[in-house]
Design a protein around this motif. Structure first.
Motif, short mmCIF file in Angstrom:
data_model
loop_
_atom_site.label_atom_id
_atom_site.label_comp_id
_atom_site.label_asym_id
_atom_site.label_seq_id
_atom_site.Cartn_x
_atom_site.Cartn_y
_atom_site.Cartn_z
N ILE A 1 38.35 78.58 126.53
CA ILE A 1 37.39 79.59 126.95
C ILE A 1 38.13 80.79 127.54
O ILE A 1 38.91 80.65 128.46
N VAL A 2 37.86 81.97 126.97
CA VAL A 2 38.47 83.20 127.48
C VAL A 2 37.44 84.12 128.11
O VAL A 2 37.79 85.08 128.79
N ASP A 3 36.14 83.81 127.91
CA ASP A 3 35.09 84.62 128.54
C ASP A 3 33.82 83.80 128.66
O ASP A 3 33.55 82.93 127.83
N PHE A 4 33.07 84.06 129.70
CA PHE A 4 31.79 83.41 129.95
C PHE A 4 30.91 84.42 130.68
O PHE A 4 31.35 85.07 131.60
N LYS A 5 29.67 84.54 130.23
CA LYS A 5 28.74 85.43 130.92
C LYS A 5 27.30 84.94 130.77
O LYS A 5 27.01 84.11 129.90
N GLN A 6 26.45 85.49 131.62
CA GLN A 6 25.02 85.21 131.54
C GLN A 6 24.32 86.54 131.29
O GLN A 6 24.03 87.29 132.21
N PRO A 7 24.02 86.85 130.01
CA PRO A 7 23.45 88.15 129.68
C PRO A 7 21.95 88.28 129.98
O PRO A 7 21.39 89.36 129.86
N GLY A 8 21.31 87.18 130.35
CA GLY A 8 19.89 87.22 130.66
C GLY A 8 19.45 85.92 131.28
O GLY A 8 20.23 84.98 131.41
N ARG A 9 18.18 85.88 131.66
CA ARG A 9 17.63 84.66 132.25
C ARG A 9 17.65 83.53 131.22
O ARG A 9 17.15 83.70 130.10
N HIS A 10 18.26 82.42 131.56
CA HIS A 10 18.36 81.23 130.71
C HIS A 10 19.20 81.47 129.45
O HIS A 10 19.06 80.76 128.46
N LYS A 11 20.07 82.50 129.48
CA LYS A 11 20.94 82.81 128.35
C LYS A 11 22.38 82.84 128.84
O LYS A 11 22.68 83.44 129.87
N PHE A 12 23.27 82.21 128.04
CA PHE A 12 24.67 82.10 128.42
C PHE A 12 25.54 82.31 127.19
O PHE A 12 25.13 81.95 126.08
N GLU A 13 26.74 82.86 127.38
CA GLU A 13 27.66 83.09 126.28
C GLU A 13 29.07 82.64 126.65
O GLU A 13 29.57 82.98 127.72
N PHE A 14 29.68 81.89 125.75
CA PHE A 14 31.07 81.45 125.89
C PHE A 14 31.85 82.06 124.73
O PHE A 14 31.36 82.08 123.61
N ILE A 15 33.07 82.49 124.99
CA ILE A 15 33.98 82.88 123.92
C ILE A 15 35.22 82.02 124.05
O ILE A 15 35.83 81.94 125.12
N GLU A 16 35.56 81.36 122.94
CA GLU A 16 36.77 80.54 122.88
C GLU A 16 37.77 81.23 121.94
O GLU A 16 37.37 81.83 120.95
N GLN A 17 39.05 81.10 122.26
CA GLN A 17 40.10 81.64 121.40
C GLN A 17 40.89 80.48 120.81
O GLN A 17 41.48 79.69 121.52
N TYR A 18 40.90 80.41 119.47
CA TYR A 18 41.58 79.32 118.76
C TYR A 18 42.94 79.72 118.19
O TYR A 18 43.76 78.86 117.90
N SER A 19 43.16 81.01 118.03
CA SER A 19 44.47 81.54 117.63
C SER A 19 44.46 83.02 117.99
O SER A 19 43.50 83.51 118.57
N GLU A 20 45.51 83.73 117.63
CA GLU A 20 45.56 85.16 117.95
C GLU A 20 44.40 85.91 117.33
O GLU A 20 43.94 86.91 117.87
N THR A 21 43.92 85.44 116.19
CA THR A 21 42.88 86.18 115.45
C THR A 21 41.63 85.36 115.16
O THR A 21 40.81 85.79 114.35
N VAL A 22 41.46 84.21 115.78
CA VAL A 22 40.25 83.41 115.55
C VAL A 22 39.57 83.14 116.87
O VAL A 22 40.15 82.53 117.78
#
Length: 113
Positions: free
Chosen positions: A80-101
């Motif tokens: 996980i390189v980023d996590f945020k809550q953009p709204g009520r009951h909404k969440f976002e995770f970003i995972e990095q699997y390689s330099e470009t994925v």
């Protein structure tokens, strides 16, 4: 957000996820190649819908798990390189699997409160 803050926010999310048990849950997953370019037209997307039954952390492999009746979804804790809550009951995770994925996971709980 610094790494310590990121970890604390992720832990807080999973420590309080029980309040969403039994809720309709949507997971939208996208694969993309540029962290700063989340253009939906340049990404590959999947959508899953289920009622959240339970969640857990799988130590072997360091994965956060969300489970429905016929659905199982994992997020790699160490990627996980980023996590945020953009709204009520909404969440976002970003995972990095390689330099470009990268994988973005958008979770939305349809909650009554």
């Amino acid at each position: 957000m610094n790494p310590e803050e990121l970890n604390l926010n992720i832990l807080a999310f999973f420590e309080s996820i029980e309040k969403y048990y039994g809720c309709k849950t949507e997971i939208t997953e996208g694969l993309f190649s540029e962290l700063n370019n989340l253009d939906a037209n340049l990404s590959t997307w999947n959508l899953s819908k289920f009622d959240l039954i339970r969640s857990a952390y799988r130590k072997n492999g360091g994965r956060f798990m969300l489970e429905g009746d016929s659905m199982y979804y994992e997020i790699s804790g160490e990627r996980i390189v980023d996590f945020k809550q953009p709204g009520r009951h909404k969440f976002e995770f970003i995972e990095q699997y390689s330099e470009t994925v990268f994988r973005i996971t958008k979770i939305r709980f349809h909650n009554n409160y």
